[in-house]
Design a protein around this motif. Sequence first.
Motif, short mmCIF file in Angstrom:
data_model
loop_
_atom_site.label_atom_id
_atom_site.label_comp_id
_atom_site.label_asym_id
_atom_site.label_seq_id
_atom_site.Cartn_x
_atom_site.Cartn_y
_atom_site.Cartn_z
N GLN A 59 30.85 -32.99 -33.20
CA GLN A 59 29.61 -33.40 -33.59
C GLN A 59 28.27 -32.67 -33.04
O GLN A 59 27.34 -32.54 -33.68
CB GLN A 59 29.45 -34.85 -32.88
N TYR A 93 17.85 -36.71 -36.52
CA TYR A 93 17.72 -37.65 -35.50
C TYR A 93 18.84 -38.65 -35.42
O TYR A 93 19.25 -38.90 -34.26
CB TYR A 93 16.29 -38.37 -36.06
N TYR A 94 19.18 -39.03 -36.42
CA TYR A 94 20.32 -40.14 -36.40
C TYR A 94 21.60 -39.21 -35.89
O TYR A 94 22.34 -39.98 -35.30
CB TYR A 94 20.34 -40.75 -37.82
N ALA A 95 21.58 -38.14 -36.41
CA ALA A 95 23.02 -37.49 -35.96
C ALA A 95 22.98 -37.12 -34.37
O ALA A 95 24.00 -37.31 -33.87
CB ALA A 95 23.00 -35.96 -36.60
N LEU A 140 15.01 -36.79 -40.44
CA LEU A 140 15.55 -38.18 -40.25
C LEU A 140 17.13 -37.82 -39.86
O LEU A 140 17.67 -38.59 -39.21
CB LEU A 140 15.33 -38.55 -41.36
N LEU A 141 17.64 -36.95 -40.72
CA LEU A 141 19.05 -36.77 -40.53
C LEU A 141 19.64 -36.14 -39.21
O LEU A 141 20.58 -36.56 -38.79
CB LEU A 141 19.42 -35.62 -41.64
N GLY A 157 21.73 -39.20 -32.46
CA GLY A 157 21.88 -40.54 -31.70
C GLY A 157 23.35 -40.70 -31.83
O GLY A 157 24.13 -41.34 -30.94
N VAL A 158 24.05 -40.28 -32.97
CA VAL A 158 25.64 -40.33 -33.02
C VAL A 158 26.11 -39.57 -31.81
O VAL A 158 27.00 -39.90 -31.20
CB VAL A 158 26.25 -40.25 -34.34
N THR A 205 25.46 -40.92 -28.31
CA THR A 205 26.77 -42.22 -28.12
C THR A 205 27.98 -41.90 -28.04
O THR A 205 28.61 -42.50 -27.02
CB THR A 205 26.66 -43.30 -29.72
N VAL A 211 25.43 -31.43 -35.20
CA VAL A 211 24.04 -31.38 -35.19
C VAL A 211 23.36 -30.16 -34.98
O VAL A 211 22.23 -30.12 -35.29
CB VAL A 211 24.09 -32.27 -33.81
#
Length: 234
Positions: A144, A116-118, A113-114, A120-121, A124, A148
Amino acid sequence: MARQGDDGILDRLIDGTRSVSRLAVLVVGAIMIGTALMVGAEVVCRKLGLFLVTGSSEVGGYMLATSSAWAFTFTLLSRSNIRFDGLYRHCPPMLRALLDLCCLLGLGLFAVLLAYYAMGVLLTSIAVGARSTSTLAVPMWMPQATWVAGLVFLCWTILLLALRVAVALVQRDFAMVTRLAGIEMAAEEVERETRDAERVVRGAPSGRDAAAELRPETDPARARPVPAKAGAEP
């Protein structure tokens, strides 16, 4: 035979992952030392009214995130992650092995989960060309990406460990489960810390030789004579 071959492949992959993790923490550790020196230089320069070193706090934040992400894997492989063992140590070996696997899977879910959202950041930041709002104007995808990468590497490590632990459970090799994912008991921790200290002082003995040198009093043949003090009678 195929099962043993699969075990060998997993063991080699885990050993390779361990080597990469050790190298990664050495690199990020050196970078953190450099960052600390840069922050110290900025503080001294401000105190003395000399030239101003800017951006040290920003770089320090990036390095802290990156080093933490890569240190997670090293901590997991060295079994240094914190777990409550009040009831664990009183459980039978099979139940302890099952608990180890459940904890590993729970950690894996959190890591996925961590990551996955990282991710996404990161995507973006790449899409919009994000930069930091400081004077450095650092492209955000650069720090980043290393952050990641550390989280993805953690997910990979957990996957390997979970597969190897599952195989060991099927084979009822509970000792292997403990070595890979179990809680380090107090006696093991003391022995490891003593062994590491011995390596620093005397070199890097390994295996039974290291254990024997750490406990010379248990082997009379290895006992070393105590040199006589100056002026003492022979």
